[in-house]
Design a protein around this motif. Structure first.
Motif, PDB file in Angstrom:
ATOM      1  N   UNK A  34       0.845  -1.191   0.000  1.00  0.00           N
ATOM      2  CA  UNK A  34       0.000   0.000   0.000  1.00  0.00           C
ATOM      3  C   UNK A  34       0.885   1.248   0.000  1.00  0.00           C
ATOM      4  N   UNK A  35       0.544   2.197  -0.873  1.00  0.00           N
ATOM      5  CA  UNK A  35       1.314   3.426  -0.984  1.00  0.00           C
ATOM      6  C   UNK A  35       2.427   3.355  -1.999  1.00  0.00           C
ATOM      7  N   UNK A  36       2.631   2.194  -2.623  1.00  0.00           N
ATOM      8  CA  UNK A  36       3.701   2.028  -3.603  1.00  0.00           C
ATOM      9  C   UNK A  36       3.147   1.844  -5.008  1.00  0.00           C
ATOM     10  N   UNK A  99       6.785   7.122  -4.396  1.00  0.00           N
ATOM     11  CA  UNK A  99       6.498   8.451  -4.939  1.00  0.00           C
ATOM     12  C   UNK A  99       7.382   9.548  -4.405  1.00  0.00           C
ATOM     13  N   UNK A 100       8.278   9.233  -3.462  1.00  0.00           N
ATOM     14  CA  UNK A 100       9.165  10.252  -2.913  1.00  0.00           C
ATOM     15  C   UNK A 100      10.149  10.727  -3.979  1.00  0.00           C
ATOM     16  N   UNK A 101      10.262  12.034  -4.139  1.00  0.00           N
ATOM     17  CA  UNK A 101      11.161  12.661  -5.110  1.00  0.00           C
ATOM     18  C   UNK A 101      10.886  12.194  -6.535  1.00  0.00           C
ATOM     19  N   UNK A 102       9.629  11.983  -6.832  1.00  0.00           N
ATOM     20  CA  UNK A 102       9.178  11.592  -8.169  1.00  0.00           C
ATOM     21  C   UNK A 102       8.345  12.726  -8.748  1.00  0.00           C
ATOM     22  N   UNK A 103       8.588  13.050 -10.015  1.00  0.00           N
ATOM     23  CA  UNK A 103       7.861  14.132 -10.676  1.00  0.00           C
ATOM     24  C   UNK A 103       6.867  13.533 -11.672  1.00  0.00           C
TER      25      UNK A 103
END
Length: 328
Positions: A34-36, A99-103
């Motif tokens: 979850x969250x990925x 999603x960390x540091x993903x644009x």
């Protein structure tokens, strides 16, 4: 079960990178939580900066680099299946991320034929050209700018932005083909440094009013020669030093402090990831210039993930014009 392929470091680079320094391995990825989400590489970038950062990494690590990827599975409400993203996932075919540091890419801007620009002219490359030049060089109409590595992705964009701002632009490149490319972009002077007889004489001829701004991608002899020839209150931005990347022993250049002091020069390094909040500003301006036909870009495309190293090695042999990219 999902399998990814990735390039890992077998040995740290010594001198010019060798194909044997990297190895392609397979990796079995776990189920996403979850969250990925799971993303698959569509385009991958190769850039000179990778050469300098690899040796601060560790054996067995994935080769660094940016890519454009498509989300193929998701348990993250902010990233849907079918979305396209830009991220520093490295040289790998599939990646699990939270999603960390993903644009996430706006598909009205990054259409199918422009996805690779998300790490090129409408990505790190363009942001570097725009912010490093305009914020540090602070150009004034009629001033003279000298660019080293001018036929590369950043240098060629900087030259065009300088022309938009009314400057005289002089670029150095390593082949007659690249010289013609720069002239086609509107550079006032383009010089093949491999065939010139004297750098100082070339500068004297190309810059009759002296040098007000210096955008340096190369360092070495160029830096040593250009600094003493700059006008008072000149501005220098250093974004790379390609002449030194593969040197096992750093060159000892002239001591230039007297010129820097007497001419009151401003010299500043530039690292693009310290400027992330300003990227949207850069993309807005660059997009408008592209739409008006004032700014053009070129990409050197290599086909296939298995050919990543060949594309990377081409950065140091003068193979590419513009932005180098690999289509996965």
């Amino acid at each position: 079960m999902t399998t990814a392929r990735k390039y890992v470091l077998e040995t740290l680079f010594q001198g010019t990178p060798k194909k044997s320094d990297l190895k392609i391995v397979e990796e079995t990825l776990p189920a996403i939580k979850d969250g990925e989400f799971l993303a698959e590489a569509v385009w991958l970038s190769v850039d000179p900066y990778m050469r300098t950062l690899v040796n601060s990494s560790n054996i067995g690590n994935t080769m660094i680099g940016e890519q454009v990827a498509k989300i193929i599975e998701s348990k993250n409400d902010d990233f849907k299946v079918g979305d396209y993203i830009a991220a520093n996932f490295g040289w790998r075919t599939k990646t699990i991320s939270n999603g960390d540091q993903v644009r996430k890419l706006d598909r009205s801007v990054y259409t199918d034929d422009k996805l690779s620009t998300a790490f090129g002219i409408m990505g790190m490359t363009g942001a570097t050209a725009y912010l490093a030049f305009l914020d540090i060089c602070v150009p004034k109409e009629g001033e003279t700018l000298v660019i080293t590595g001018a036929a590369g992705a950043v240098g060629s964009a900087v030259g065009q932005i300088a022309k938009i701002k009314g400057c005289r632009v002089v670029g150095f490149a390593g082949s007659d083909e690249k010289v013609e490319y720069l002239k086609g972009l509107g550079f006032d002077e383009a010089i093949n440094y491999k065939t010139m007889t004297s750098l100082k004489e070339a500068l004297d001829k190309a810059c009759p009013k002296g040098i007000d701004m210096f955008f340096d991608n190369v360092g070495g002899e160029f830096y040593d020669t250009i600094i003493p020839q700059m006008n008072n209150s000149g501005r220098v931005v250093i974004v790379g030093y390609m002449s030194q990347y593969n040197s096992e022993k750093p060159d000892q250049g002239p001591r230039l402090n007297p010129s820097i002091l007497a001419k009151e020069l401003t010299i500043r390094g530039f690292f693009i990831y310290n400027w992330l909040p300003r990227w949207p500003e850069a993309f807005k301006a660059i997009g408008e210039w592209i739409d008006k036909g004032q700014l053009k870009y070129t990409e050197s495309i290599t086909e296939g993930f298995d050919n990543m190293f060949d594309a990377f090695a081409g950065l140091f042999t003068g193979k590419h014009i513009g932005k180098a990219a690999v289509k996965a």
